[in-house]
Every structure is written in C-alpha cells, then in structure tokens.
Design a protein around this motif. Sequence first.
Motif, PDB file in Angstrom:
ATOM      1  N   HIS A  95      56.989  27.293  58.266  1.00 55.58           N
ATOM      2  CA  HIS A  95      57.524  28.627  58.515  1.00 55.58           C
ATOM      3  C   HIS A  95      58.714  28.976  57.635  1.00 55.58           C
ATOM      4  N   THR A  96      59.468  28.000  57.197  1.00 53.59           N
ATOM      5  CA  THR A  96      60.629  28.267  56.350  1.00 53.59           C
ATOM      6  C   THR A  96      60.227  28.502  54.901  1.00 53.59           C
ATOM      7  N   ALA A  97      59.278  27.717  54.408  1.00 52.62           N
ATOM      8  CA  ALA A  97      58.901  27.766  52.993  1.00 52.62           C
ATOM      9  C   ALA A  97      57.813  28.784  52.689  1.00 52.62           C
ATOM     10  N   TYR A  98      57.055  29.185  53.687  1.00 50.15           N
ATOM     11  CA  TYR A  98      55.851  29.984  53.457  1.00 50.15           C
ATOM     12  C   TYR A  98      56.143  31.281  52.702  1.00 50.15           C
ATOM     13  N   ASP A  99      55.409  31.473  51.607  1.00 46.97           N
ATOM     14  CA  ASP A  99      55.402  32.727  50.857  1.00 46.97           C
ATOM     15  C   ASP A  99      56.766  33.070  50.256  1.00 46.97           C
ATOM     16  N   VAL A 100      57.550  32.046  49.945  1.00 42.07           N
ATOM     17  CA  VAL A 100      58.840  32.265  49.279  1.00 42.07           C
ATOM     18  C   VAL A 100      58.691  31.925  47.798  1.00 42.07           C
ATOM     19  N   GLY A 101      58.834  32.897  46.924  1.00 38.74           N
ATOM     20  CA  GLY A 101      58.772  32.649  45.487  1.00 38.74           C
ATOM     21  C   GLY A 101      57.361  32.434  44.972  1.00 38.74           C
ATOM     22  N   LEU A 102      57.283  32.049  43.700  1.00 39.76           N
ATOM     23  CA  LEU A 102      56.004  31.787  43.043  1.00 39.76           C
ATOM     24  C   LEU A 102      55.803  30.292  42.854  1.00 39.76           C
ATOM     25  N   ARG A 103      54.548  29.894  42.726  1.00 37.42           N
ATOM     26  CA  ARG A 103      54.187  28.488  42.558  1.00 37.42           C
ATOM     27  C   ARG A 103      53.668  28.278  41.143  1.00 37.42           C
ATOM     28  N   GLN A 104      54.327  27.427  40.413  1.00 37.29           N
ATOM     29  CA  GLN A 104      53.975  27.196  39.008  1.00 37.29           C
ATOM     30  C   GLN A 104      52.524  26.772  38.843  1.00 37.29           C
ATOM     31  N   MET A 105      52.034  25.871  39.713  1.00 40.18           N
ATOM     32  CA  MET A 105      50.690  25.329  39.530  1.00 40.18           C
ATOM     33  C   MET A 105      49.593  26.369  39.711  1.00 40.18           C
ATOM     34  N   ASP A 106      49.904  27.512  40.338  1.00 35.81           N
ATOM     35  CA  ASP A 106      48.902  28.580  40.432  1.00 35.81           C
ATOM     36  C   ASP A 106      48.529  29.105  39.049  1.00 35.81           C
ATOM     37  N   PHE A 107      49.444  28.974  38.087  1.00 31.91           N
ATOM     38  CA  PHE A 107      49.251  29.534  36.754  1.00 31.91           C
ATOM     39  C   PHE A 107      48.731  28.515  35.740  1.00 31.91           C
ATOM     40  N   VAL A 108      48.693  27.238  36.116  1.00 32.81           N
ATOM     41  CA  VAL A 108      48.363  26.168  35.172  1.00 32.81           C
ATOM     42  C   VAL A 108      46.863  25.881  35.209  1.00 32.81           C
ATOM     43  N   PRO A 109      46.172  25.947  34.083  1.00 30.30           N
ATOM     44  CA  PRO A 109      44.746  25.595  34.081  1.00 30.30           C
ATOM     45  C   PRO A 109      44.539  24.130  34.456  1.00 30.30           C
ATOM     46  N   PHE A 110      43.358  23.825  34.964  1.00 31.00           N
ATOM     47  CA  PHE A 110      43.015  22.430  35.238  1.00 31.00           C
ATOM     48  C   PHE A 110      42.540  21.786  33.938  1.00 31.00           C
TER      49      PHE A 110
END
Length: 734
Positions: free
Chosen positions: A696-711
């Motif tokens: 509940h504290t961390a949820y949906d705060v800021g952006l996540r780098q790994m969302d942008f990184v290709p596999f």
Amino acid sequence: MSENAITRRSFLAGSAGAVALTAAAGYVGFNAWEQAHAEEAAQGGGETKTAHSLCNACSSKCGFTAYVVDGRLDKLIGDVSHPYAKGKLCARGYGYSQIAYSKDRLTDPLKKNDKGQFEVISWDQAFSEIADKVKAIIGSDGPEALAMVQDPRPSGKYYTKRFMHALGSANVYTHGAACNLSKESGFTQVIGTGNYSSDVANSKMTMFIGRSYADAIRPSSVASLQKAHEKGAHIVLVDPRCSNSRVFADEWVPINPGTDLALVLAMSHVLVTRGLYDEAYMRENTVGFDEWATSLAECTPEWAAGITGIDAGTIARLAVEFADAAPAASIEPSWRGAFGCSYANSGETARAICLFNTLLGCWNQKGGALFTSSVSAGKLTDERFADPKKPEAKIAGSAEYPLALSSMGTNLFAAQQAKEGAIKGMFFYNSNMAAGYSNTAYLAEALSNLDLCVVVDVQMSETAMLADYVLPDTSYLERLELPEFIGGKVPAVALRDRVLEKIHPNTKPVDEIFSGLAEACGVGEYFQFTVDELADAQLQTVGLSLNTLRQMGTASFPEKEFSYGNMPKWKTPTGKIQCTSEACEKAGLSPYPTWVAPAVMPMGNELRLIGGKQAIHSHTQTGNIEDLMQITKDYDLTRVWLNADMASRLGIADGDEVEVSNGEHTGRVRCKVTQRLNPTALYMPSHYGCSSPDQHTAYDVGLRQMDFVPFHLEPGYGAAMTQEAVVTVKKVGA
C-alpha cells in the motif's frame, strides 16, 4: 504498524538531517538516529533485551545490536566490530527494520484459486500440493524442468541449493544476471576470481566507474573514501550522473553511457605506448600480453573521445596520473552500476579493468587492488549434513552462456526456458524477478506459463502476484540464520540471530519452509537437523560455537590478517593473469578485450535510459517502507533527471511533468533539470513503479525502469543488459 516500531514521526523528526547525511556520506550515525527517536525512548522503561543480527536492507548485511523493550523493537546500533558497519548503519538499515511490523506482511500460506484470487490454506496443504506438482514435473520432464531463483542470504543460499540438489536439479540461480554477473564473470576470465577490493583509504588515486559509496553502500566504505579524500588521494568518478560521492571526489568525468570500455582501453593504450606500465610485472605474471598490446595500438585517446564524449587530453592525463600514483592506485571493482549487468560490453569492460590494474602492478600493493583474506566453514563430518548427490545435468544456460559463473547462472535464461515451456516449475526466495530483473511484460508472460510457481517472501511482491503458491517467510528480525563468513583485511564471521519472537504465528523461517517442502517431496532425509545445530557445527570448524557468536555478534580471525606484497595465486586455467582467454574466444568473443559497442544507441531526440540507487532505497525491496517512502515524497525523489541543455532544447523546465516513452512502455513523472547528468542520458531511480496493490505504501509511486528495458541477454555472459534501452521525453501537454 506497531506503535513501538520505528515510526514515521520519530524518524522524520530528523529527516532533514538524515537526508543531508545520506546525501553527503551515505550513512546515518547512531547519535543522529537516536535523537530522532528521543520521544519514544523517553516513554520506555520496560524490560530491555539485546541481540546481534545482520541488516537485510541490501546484500551487505551490516551487523548491529538490536534493543528490544517488552518484546518490541526499540532501537538498532551498528556493531563496531562488524567490518562493514563499523558502528553505523545507513538510512535503509534503520528504515527497513519496519518490515517486521508492516501492515502488508504476508501472514499465511496462500494458493491462487481458479478465479485467479488468493485464498488462505494450511501449511500441510501447501506442502502437499506443491510436492505433488513437483513430483509430476520430475516424472514427466525430469528434475531439469525445475529451477530456483534466490537473492543470496546466509540461510537462503544454503537451504535453496540443498533442496534443489536433493530433487536432482542443478538449476539454482542467484539474482546475479540482474546485478553483478558480467562483472564477476569477466573478472574470473582474467584473474581467476570474481572480485577484489580497492585499498581506497591508502590509495594515491582511485577511479570509480558507475559506483557511489556515498549512496549507502557500506558505512565502512564511505569512511574509507572520506579518509582517502582527507589524505589527498586523487578520487575520480566516471559516471553519466554526478552521484553523491562527488563531495569526496576531485573530479567527475561525465562519460557517455555504455562507453566505459573505450575509456579503459584508451588509458591502457597510453600506458603501453608510452612505456608507463610495469613491464617486469607483465612479463612475469601474464599470458597473451603481446597480442593485447598490439590490439591497443588503435585505441588512442582521440578514438575514445569520439565514443565516450570525454576530451582526449583528459583521457591521456588520467592515464599518466595513474602511472604516477602506481602501485598505490586502481580502478575500483564497482558492482551493478556500469558493468555489473548493464550493456552488451559489460563482461568485456570487466576484463579490461582487470588488465588496466595489472599494468599498474597494483595487485596486493598498499593503496592498490587487493585479494584480501577469507575464512569459511570446514568440512562437516556429521552424516546428517552430508550433501545430496550432485545433479547429473549442468545448470541450464551453461552451454548457451558459457562465461556465466555457475555459482550464479543466468536466471533470465531460466525465465526464457519457462516461456518456451522447457522449465515447468520455478521457486523464488527473496527474489522479485518480475519487477526488477528485466522487461516486466516478458517476465510476467514467462512466469504465467509455468505449471508451478512458488514464491517465498515477506510481502506480496510482483513475483508473488504471479505465483500459484505464496509462502510467508518470517522477517529477518524473527529468525536465526547460518553464519555469514566475511572476507577482508582481517576476515570475520557474523551472525543474524533472532531478535524478535514471531509477530505472525503462521509464518515460518526459510530453514523450516524448505525442510518442510523437502519432507513432502520425499527428500526429507537431507534435512534432519535444525538451523541451530547446523550453525553450531559450521562454527565448530573454525574454533567457535553458536553460543559464543551469539554473545559476540561478530568474531574476527587476526591470525589470518592480510599482508601487503604477497603475490596472489591466479586461479585461471593458465595459472597467470590472462590477457587472452580461450574460453572467451570459444564463446565467440575476442580472446583479448577489445571494443564492443552498446547494443542500442540513441537516435535523434532519443536518450539512453540509465538507472541507479538512491541512498535511502534498495531497488524494489524498500519501497514499501513508510518512513523511507515518506522521505521520497518529501524530497520528490521519484523524478527523472534530464540534462539542463537537453531540457532547454526540449522545452522542459525543472519540475515539469514529462512523458517517458519507448516501444516497451509509456509513463508520466516529474522531471529534475540539472547539469549533473550527461546530455545523452535520462536517469530514472530504480526503486519505484510498484504494481502490487498489496504494497500500500509503494503502489503506483513513480516509474519503473524495467518496464522500459527490452528482454535480452548479454552474449557469452547471459546478463540482463539493464541499461540497453533508449527513450524519448516530452513535456506533458506540449
């Protein structure tokens, strides 16, 4: 959260001071921390007990003494005798202790039902059903279809490996492919071991590439850097981002991301072509030097300047200054940052750095690069502790990525195999692969394809959300773990002892969880002992006992103290430092380190996306800690950094909301405009963007780098190449 835990009110009473300290020095002294807790301390007066333990906020595991009043955690004090703590803890260390009292703790075993929802089940049901699925997978596809991913902790790394080997599977992976796999594998090809330490405090010159001690690595490391600075050592930061270590440094070299290899090769060129290296040392201790030296002819400072963005004169000057300072000089070994797992050339950068240090003749010299002493548990004669039979098959990925250390493996290859159906069942311990290792969409699809996914954790991570079964671990404060052996100038052993009684009765410590799973899977004969018995047996082999270490917290071995000047034994196939590597050549790479370009390069208005730690967080692990996240919010720390000149071109002002986008993901966040960043880069802190609603504290705060990184995986080494991503940035509404 318990009223007696470390509260937001008490912690944030001194938050400005805490942030100032973490920004400048990377740690908080106990006096500052205690002052912030004066109000709670004044309300004390109950029965006080103490216990020694090890922090779990990051992999350093700094030692501390915990004070418990009437069964509740009251305060922590870094242990003076612990080689990493030296009497202090970082802000994360104090803050992460809140996890024990978190309202988001997992409290009971969970099973995902047919509707995709989690329901509470008993431990007996969890063990029985998991065991049935394990046996079915082994029966149809063999034990090679099972894998384990774990973030090494004292007991976790022992019990997870023993469990998998008992089942017949060698597929035990650390988090290394998303952390330090390239670095340690590259080092091993040159010097025969995965790490060394720089004698920073005694150096005349140290270069840090992509690493910042002052962003809360270890208190002892920050103290060494401060000592070097005060003694006049030349401290150089090579990093696209000007980190908090700048306060101790003489210069910041804002290199283009992914080009550190070119810088090191060019500095090597200067030393070799000008005869500024230790010729006798190279002749006596290396193989393949002539081949590598010949290849360096083309690696001029002018050549490197066009790649790195660093002036040729600066490159040549740095090389000459290294030669003048040698042998009391080195390039520090770094960790995840620049070449731990970051680019298509990370492993080769690691090789080049080892060879540059070799040119300086600095190995085991005062102020140079050291292979310090170590101690480990001896062989146990009690048959209860006999190892299971070694699995017949090698760890999956060893053929495809032959340079990856088998002690780490490449967990991303295991994920790839899960997506393709070759691996059917995976266990995760203290690992949030789905959020922090590589492209999150790819990993979610891979884990969803498993017949069995089991997660052991203390909170509902993104990986746990994808699991079939979630097993609740105790917090690190509620369990005894196996001894942690620590190398150093004076090696030591430390203990994570039980500080608190169980807060949630239906949680289990890691040793009990994997012993229970083993029993249900029919391999319980390998777990007929308690963690107390095993810990005591290990300590007896080094002349200690569990009771003794419980009293001491940390015990050192002065008889094994490191001595400067001793020639290391190079544990390579040739018995010497390898300027050329047959294994690298067989893996399709150059036999000697040569220039390898990053896999992707910015085009037009694209920027290279780089990540990195802040002093108060450890990637995804600490985001759900209320006090630490409050500091994030108070100081707007989720912002991406954009170079001021580039921001002016793009029409972006400091504080603007911007849209960050590429083919993998699009998201919005506020922007920090600064000259403390290379103009070709966009910096995104690597702690945010939690997508688990149960945090509940961390949820949906800021952006996540790994969302942008290709596999993708680094050729030969198998690491994640976490910085091989480019993005565009624009002002929202523009």
